[in-house]
Design a protein around this motif. Structure first.
Motif, short mmCIF file in Angstrom:
data_model
loop_
_atom_site.label_atom_id
_atom_site.label_comp_id
_atom_site.label_asym_id
_atom_site.label_seq_id
_atom_site.Cartn_x
_atom_site.Cartn_y
_atom_site.Cartn_z
N ASP A 337 -38.70 1.82 24.57
CA ASP A 337 -39.20 2.43 23.32
C ASP A 337 -39.48 1.40 22.23
OD1 ASP A 337 -39.27 5.11 24.24
OD2 ASP A 337 -37.10 5.24 23.99
N LYS A 338 -39.24 0.12 22.51
CA LYS A 338 -39.64 -0.90 21.55
C LYS A 338 -41.10 -1.27 21.81
CE LYS A 338 -35.14 -3.00 20.65
NZ LYS A 338 -34.35 -4.26 20.62
N GLU A 339 -41.76 -1.81 20.79
CA GLU A 339 -43.17 -2.18 20.95
C GLU A 339 -43.28 -3.55 21.62
OE1 GLU A 339 -47.00 -3.23 18.23
OE2 GLU A 339 -45.81 -1.49 17.59
N ILE A 340 -43.97 -3.56 22.76
CA ILE A 340 -44.18 -4.79 23.52
C ILE A 340 -45.67 -4.90 23.81
CG2 ILE A 340 -43.58 -6.06 25.64
CD1 ILE A 340 -41.12 -4.09 25.83
N ALA A 341 -46.30 -5.92 23.27
CA ALA A 341 -47.74 -6.12 23.46
C ALA A 341 -48.53 -4.86 23.12
CB ALA A 341 -48.03 -6.56 24.89
N GLY A 342 -48.11 -4.18 22.04
CA GLY A 342 -48.82 -3.00 21.57
C GLY A 342 -48.48 -1.72 22.31
N ILE A 343 -47.54 -1.77 23.24
CA ILE A 343 -47.17 -0.60 24.05
C ILE A 343 -45.68 -0.34 23.90
CG2 ILE A 343 -47.02 0.29 26.43
CD1 ILE A 343 -49.51 -1.43 27.05
N ARG A 344 -45.31 0.95 23.93
CA ARG A 344 -43.89 1.30 23.87
C ARG A 344 -43.48 1.96 25.19
NH1 ARG A 344 -41.50 1.08 18.84
NH2 ARG A 344 -42.94 0.81 17.08
N PRO A 345 -43.00 1.19 26.13
CA PRO A 345 -42.59 1.79 27.41
C PRO A 345 -41.36 2.67 27.23
CG PRO A 345 -41.96 -0.53 27.32
CD PRO A 345 -42.79 -0.27 26.10
N ALA A 346 -41.43 3.89 27.77
CA ALA A 346 -40.32 4.85 27.61
C ALA A 346 -39.40 4.86 28.82
CB ALA A 346 -40.88 6.25 27.36
N THR A 347 -39.88 4.32 29.93
CA THR A 347 -39.09 4.32 31.17
C THR A 347 -39.12 2.93 31.79
OG1 THR A 347 -40.98 4.87 32.58
CG2 THR A 347 -39.76 6.72 31.62
N SER A 348 -38.23 2.69 32.75
CA SER A 348 -38.24 1.39 33.41
C SER A 348 -39.49 1.25 34.29
CB SER A 348 -36.96 1.17 34.22
OG SER A 348 -36.62 2.28 34.99
#
Length: 401
Positions: A337-348
């Motif tokens: 849920d953190k922003e990484i390269a403009g994306i917020r991954p919610a799952t592994s």
């Protein structure tokens, strides 16, 4: 009325996530991309030379060009029984050994032989991706018993007791573990074995990582630690991990005479004998010295420490130090849920897809082994690739906000 082209039984099987990740990484690499794959549990070492030479010699002998007994070459079965006595302290006659096409066939044969529809299997989780599928294919019901990093990925007797029902028939016990690298102590192993025996359960124990333990941690066979189990234990093993022989496809199961006889009957119709050349290579492996294994272990140990150190340096990742096998299983919930390269991954799964897309590093998401929130990385690859791959992950996730 039209019927489905693929049976429901086969259509419901999930693809092997680890092999899928490995295949995708290899395809990208073949297309010229600088992909580094941490997906497959496969030593990067060649099979030791003396084993290869044994196979070459066997290939020259016409008797190995013919069918052989479905249950395995007698000399290999004898050697497996002797090796099991040496390594596990467990005594079994050669007649109680079935040689299989890799460890996976041993897993399936065992569940197909022991389970009736609706029978339940206690499955310590995180688990290797093939276990639940093999259980379901055999008509059984996998019952997940989850142990997180807070307890070292080790289930307790209390947890197993809570999951027990009148339909429970088998406890699956795996130490060292794929995917977590967790290793049960002799005391924990004995306690779990005695509990299973007191409940009248079968124990199926996968010992394929028996020689890969670190930091002085011993391997303990539950079959030996809990003799109370009597003839309700099946040992699964193979040459793939110990001797860098993943492609040779030789595994085995050791169990009571009636189970082995039934499983051999099944195998006689499914695949017949394992390739004779591979069996003779396996004979050289299990009856030979463990020097090559020790050399590989030194490298695995070094890579283990490097990987844990590098992953632990990433804010939001908790990477327990594995005591066995060649995997780390970091907890990545702190970075979701953190922003990484403009994306917020919610799952592994989303995080693994992001890492592959942005920095071309292939890892396996926790969804393949149980709950989301974790990832598996194998450290059975070269030192340079390992440092480069984890370095790319560090750079990407270090910018998370």
């Amino acid at each position: 009325m039209t019927s489905a082209r693929v049976s429901q039984r086969i259509g419901s099987i999930a693809e092997s996530a680890t092999l899928a990740v490995d295949a995708k990484a290899k395809a990208l690499k073949a297309a010229g991309r600088p992909v580094i794959g941490f997906g497959a549990g496969e030593p990067d070492f060649p099979t030791p030379g003396y084993i290869v030479e044994a196979a070459i010699e066997a290939a020259r002998q016409p008797r190995f060009h013919r069918y052989s007994p479905a249950g395995g070459l007698p000399e290999l079965k004898q050697a497996i029984a002797a090796k099991t006595k040496r390594d596990s302290g467990y005594e079994a006659d050669a007649s109680r050994v079935l040689v299989t096409n890799g460890g996976k066939q041993a897993v399936y044969n065992t569940f197909a032989t022991l389970l009736d529809p609706g029978d339940e299997v206690l499955l310590p989780t995180p688990y290797w991706t093939t276990y639940p599928e093999a259980i379901r294919l055999a008509g059984g019901v996998p019952v997940d018993v989850f142990a997180g990093p807070e307890q070292g990925y080790l289930v307790t007797v209390d947890q197993l007791e809570a999951a027990l029902t009148e339909r429970t028939k088998i406890l699956l016990f795996v130490s060292p573990s794929n995917p977590t690298g967790a290793v049960y102590s002799p005391e924990q192993t004995k306690e779990i074995g005695q509990w299973a025996a007191s409940k009248g359960l079968w124990v199926v124990t996968d010992e394929i990582y028996e020689h890969l333990t670190y930091d002085g941690v011993p391997f303990t066979s539950i079959a030996t630690a809990a003799p109370e189990l009597g003839d309700k234990v099946v040992i699964l093993n193979g040459v793939a991990k110990t001797y860098a022989m993943t492609g040779w496809r030789v595994g085995w199961m050791i169990g009571p005479a009636d189970v082995i006889k039934a499983a051999t009957n099944l195998q006689s119709h499914a695949t017949s004998n394992v390739a004779n050349v591979s069996q003779m290579a396996a004979l050289a492996a299990v009856s030979g010295p463990l020097d090559a294994v020790e050399e590989m272990k030194v490298a695995f140990d070094r890579r283990r420490k490097t990987m844990v150190s590098m992953l632990s340096a990433i804010d939001g990742i908790n990477c327990p130090t594995p005591k066995g096998a060649f995997y780390v299983y970091p907890d990545v919930r702190g970075i979701l849920d953190k922003e990484i390269a403009g994306i917020r991954p919610a799952t592994s799964a989303e995080l693994a897809a992001l890492i592959l897309d942005k920095v071309e590093v292939a890892i396996v998401p926790g969804e393949a082994f149980g709950p989301s929130g974790y990832v598996r990385l194998s450290y059975a690859l070269g030192d340079a690739d390992l440092a480069e791959g984890v370095g790319r992950i560090q750079e990407l996730l270090g910018a998370a906000k």
